[in-house]
Motif scaffolding. Structure first.
Motif, short mmCIF file in Angstrom:
data_model
loop_
_atom_site.label_atom_id
_atom_site.label_comp_id
_atom_site.label_asym_id
_atom_site.label_seq_id
_atom_site.Cartn_x
_atom_site.Cartn_y
_atom_site.Cartn_z
N SER A 382 0.82 -1.12 0.07
CA SER A 382 -0.08 0.10 -0.11
C SER A 382 0.97 1.16 -0.03
O SER A 382 1.74 1.24 0.80
CB SER A 382 -0.87 0.00 1.38
OG SER A 382 -1.49 1.25 1.49
N VAL A 383 0.49 2.20 -0.64
CA VAL A 383 1.39 3.54 -0.64
C VAL A 383 0.41 4.70 -0.94
O VAL A 383 -0.61 4.69 -1.65
CB VAL A 383 2.22 3.53 -2.10
CG1 VAL A 383 1.47 3.36 -3.39
CG2 VAL A 383 3.00 4.66 -2.19
N ASN A 384 0.51 5.60 -0.09
CA ASN A 384 0.10 7.09 -0.15
C ASN A 384 1.05 8.04 -0.65
O ASN A 384 2.22 8.01 -0.04
CB ASN A 384 -0.28 7.30 1.27
CG ASN A 384 -1.45 6.44 1.84
OD1 ASN A 384 -2.26 6.09 1.24
ND2 ASN A 384 -1.45 6.36 3.11
N ALA A 385 0.79 8.63 -1.82
CA ALA A 385 1.75 9.56 -2.39
C ALA A 385 2.20 10.44 -1.31
O ALA A 385 3.42 11.00 -1.05
CB ALA A 385 1.34 10.10 -3.56
N LEU A 386 1.23 11.06 -0.56
CA LEU A 386 1.31 12.34 0.47
C LEU A 386 0.30 12.17 1.42
O LEU A 386 -0.82 12.33 1.10
CB LEU A 386 1.50 13.71 -0.61
CG LEU A 386 1.73 15.00 0.32
CD1 LEU A 386 2.98 14.77 0.95
CD2 LEU A 386 1.30 16.14 -0.44
N VAL A 387 0.84 12.49 2.68
CA VAL A 387 0.06 12.64 3.89
C VAL A 387 0.48 13.82 4.58
O VAL A 387 1.38 14.06 4.96
CB VAL A 387 -0.03 11.35 5.02
CG1 VAL A 387 -0.56 11.72 6.22
CG2 VAL A 387 -0.13 10.22 4.35
N SER A 392 -2.66 23.53 12.66
CA SER A 392 -3.78 24.14 12.97
C SER A 392 -5.22 23.75 13.15
O SER A 392 -5.98 23.94 14.11
CB SER A 392 -3.86 25.81 12.26
OG SER A 392 -4.10 25.41 10.86
N LEU A 393 -5.52 22.79 12.12
CA LEU A 393 -6.81 22.27 12.24
C LEU A 393 -6.85 20.73 12.80
O LEU A 393 -7.86 20.34 12.97
CB LEU A 393 -7.19 22.01 10.70
CG LEU A 393 -7.37 23.33 9.88
CD1 LEU A 393 -7.59 23.35 8.30
CD2 LEU A 393 -8.15 24.46 10.55
N ASN A 394 -5.77 20.53 13.14
CA ASN A 394 -5.78 19.12 13.69
C ASN A 394 -6.29 18.03 12.82
O ASN A 394 -7.02 17.20 13.18
CB ASN A 394 -6.29 18.74 15.13
CG ASN A 394 -6.05 17.44 15.91
OD1 ASN A 394 -5.08 16.78 15.38
ND2 ASN A 394 -6.74 17.07 16.87
N THR A 395 -5.79 18.24 11.50
CA THR A 395 -6.38 17.50 10.51
C THR A 395 -5.51 16.66 9.68
O THR A 395 -4.32 17.22 9.37
CB THR A 395 -7.15 18.25 9.53
OG1 THR A 395 -7.97 19.22 10.07
CG2 THR A 395 -7.70 17.94 8.27
N LYS A 396 -5.79 15.44 9.00
CA LYS A 396 -5.07 14.64 8.54
C LYS A 396 -5.53 14.57 7.03
O LYS A 396 -6.82 14.24 6.84
CB LYS A 396 -4.80 13.24 9.04
CG LYS A 396 -3.85 12.29 8.19
CD LYS A 396 -3.62 10.84 8.77
CE LYS A 396 -3.01 11.01 10.20
NZ LYS A 396 -1.57 11.35 10.09
N VAL A 397 -4.89 14.60 5.93
CA VAL A 397 -5.26 14.43 4.47
C VAL A 397 -4.19 13.66 3.78
O VAL A 397 -3.02 13.74 3.75
CB VAL A 397 -5.41 15.82 3.90
CG1 VAL A 397 -5.93 15.90 2.28
CG2 VAL A 397 -6.02 17.02 4.49
N VAL A 398 -4.98 12.65 3.43
CA VAL A 398 -4.24 11.59 2.69
C VAL A 398 -4.61 11.77 1.31
O VAL A 398 -5.78 11.66 0.91
CB VAL A 398 -4.76 10.17 3.19
CG1 VAL A 398 -4.06 8.90 2.55
CG2 VAL A 398 -4.54 9.92 4.56
N LEU A 399 -3.46 11.80 0.47
CA LEU A 399 -3.55 11.79 -1.01
C LEU A 399 -2.84 10.74 -2.03
O LEU A 399 -1.63 10.43 -1.34
CB LEU A 399 -2.99 13.38 -1.22
CG LEU A 399 -3.54 14.41 -0.78
CD1 LEU A 399 -2.67 15.85 -0.77
CD2 LEU A 399 -5.16 14.60 -1.16
N GLY A 400 -3.44 10.39 -3.00
CA GLY A 400 -2.70 9.53 -4.13
C GLY A 400 -2.68 8.08 -3.40
O GLY A 400 -1.56 7.54 -3.10
N HIS A 401 -3.81 7.27 -2.90
CA HIS A 401 -3.72 6.19 -2.42
C HIS A 401 -3.79 5.00 -3.42
O HIS A 401 -4.67 5.10 -4.17
CB HIS A 401 -4.58 5.94 -1.34
CG HIS A 401 -4.80 4.55 -0.74
ND1 HIS A 401 -3.81 4.08 0.14
CD2 HIS A 401 -5.45 3.36 -1.18
CE1 HIS A 401 -4.41 2.72 0.43
NE2 HIS A 401 -5.10 2.57 -0.41
N SER A 402 -2.75 4.10 -3.40
CA SER A 402 -3.14 2.94 -4.21
C SER A 402 -2.63 1.45 -3.33
O SER A 402 -1.51 1.70 -2.52
CB SER A 402 -2.14 2.76 -5.52
OG SER A 402 -2.41 3.93 -6.26
N ALA A 403 -3.07 0.32 -3.71
CA ALA A 403 -2.75 -0.79 -2.72
C ALA A 403 -3.12 -2.04 -3.54
O ALA A 403 -4.08 -1.77 -4.61
CB ALA A 403 -3.45 -0.85 -1.48
#
Length: 408
Positions: A382-387, A392-403
């Motif tokens: 599994s790979v996430n291109a960028l996390v 400031s927002l206590n937020t996680k954004v996961v981008l470009g996922h392939s598995a």
């Protein structure tokens, strides 16, 4: 209740409620057993926009994307499901589950609503829809049906529509037309999926409730079963996913998964730009999958592509990832993955894009970035291109996922 966001453009896609760098797929992919295995997959939606431009993603989602375990299940409820800020469905419940019992090996997905209403133009009471896909004694079969307690069109009761025939089309003055009890099934060389939808609303007349040119599916279900195989191909891909603390804020865009492969054909899924309120803007996204299961070799490949992303002052260029897995009849297994991020900027300052596995970049006061986030097992990658972890927002954004992976 699961929170939702507005899509400016939306293709009808299956979405899951977990992000999982090591997803539920990984948890079932490590077996070295040669015994045949079944693949189970299913979902139920309360509402889903299928065409046009409108601010709504799939609501009241129950879904599992791929598992080899009977007894898997998911369920969800919501008091009101909105489309274009209109309360289309009231008291909605969905559930989907896999089974292995006297019925055979299969999946059932259900959805109900106390009311489905479009102003005074359409009123459906006590709506129930279900679909099941089964493999038993070497044979595939499916069933699906929809019933209503009452049907009113323009305030007039229509008793003949309480148990509508399959794919029954009805004109709705002032709105367009509806299709009731949309049911079907598709068999492939690897298995079968079936689907049922209580009603699809086609708004081809200008009205105050649903924008003209928009199609809305209400109570949409799908059930998928894969034939027993010595090597099942599995995996998934999506463009973006975000959450704040423990609250899901945005589901997976352009999501695709598989339990069957694609018979060697490339399947593409795309969405337009997505706005995650107060969190991020995600440009156009598309994903692809291509896989097959054969006597000599089984293989699967997923890819994810994003035009660009903005998170606060952070600007990210084009993002891509891919993951593939294969197995030959002599037991050899191969895994590959890749990812890329075109650029990183904050204001006029450009930052170096790291390329090593699980590399990080800390931008003080802005975010922590993790590039090429990889989880690798013996038969799954599994790979996430960028996390992006936004301070400031206590937020996680996961981008470009392939598995991708293989079972068996």
């Amino acid at each position: 209740m699961r929170p939702r966001i507005g899509y400016k453009k939306l293709a009808a896609v299956g979405v899951a409620a977990v992000v999982g760098v090591a997803s539920t797929i990984a948890l079932t992919s490590g077996s070295a057993s040669a015994a045949p295995v079944f693949g189970y997959s299913g979902y139920s939606f309360g509402t889903s926009v299928e065409a046009g431009i409108v601010g709504s993603d799939p609501t009241v989602v129950s879904q599992f994307s791929c598992t080899t375990k009977p007894g898997a299940s998911d369920k969800n409820t919501l008091a009101t499901a909105n489309v274009n800020k209109q309360a289309i469905a009231q008291t909605v419940s969905t559930n989907t589950y896999s089974f292995n019992d006297a019925r055979g090996n299969g999946v059932t997905s259900n959805a109900t609503a106390a009311d489905i209403k479009v102003g005074n133009l359409l009123h459906l009471v006590g709506a129930k829809t279900t679909t099941t896909s089964v493999y038993k004694n070497g044979q595939l079969s499916y069933s699906g049906s929809t019933t209503f307690a009452a049907v009113k069109i323009g305030g007039v009761n229509v008793q003949s529509l309480l148990k509508p025939s399959t794919n029954y089309k009805v004109a709705v003055p002032g709105l367009g037309y509806i299709v009731l009890n949309r049911v079907g099934g598709v068999k492939t060389s690897a298995g079968q999926y079936s689907y049922s939808t209580a009603v699809v609303i086609h708004a081809n007349v200008k009205n105050q409730y649903i924008p003209e040119g928009v199609d809305v599916a209400v109570l949409k279900t799908r059930a998928e079963i894969t034939k027993p195989a010595t090597a099942m191909v599995i995996g998934d891909a999506f463009g973006s996913y975000a959450h704040v603390d423990k609250l899901v804020k945005a589901g997976k865009t352009a999501y695709q998964a598989t339990c069957q492969g694609t018979e060697g054909k490339t399947v593409r899924n795309a969405t337009g730009e997505v706005v995650i309120p107060k969190v991020a803007y995600v440009g156009a996204v598309y994903t692809t999958k291509n896989g097959y299961a054969g006597p000599e070799k089984s293989a699967i490949n997923f890819t994810s592509h994003i035009a660009g992303v903005k998170v606060g002052t952070l600007q990210v260029g084009a993002i891509e990832s891919s993951a593939s897995a294969w197995k030959t009849k002599d037991g050899k297994v191969g895994l590959n993955h890749s990812s890329s991020v075109a650029s990183i900027k904050v204001g006029n300052k450009t930052y170096k894009v790291e390329t090593g596995p699980n590399s990080t970049l800390d931008i003080p006061g802005v975010a922590k970035l993790t590039f090429n986030q990889v989880v690798r097992q013996s038969r799954y990658v599994s790979v996430n291109a960028l996390v992006i972890d936004v301070y400031s927002l206590n937020t996680k954004v996961v981008l470009g996922h392939s598995a991708a992976g293989v079972i068996g």
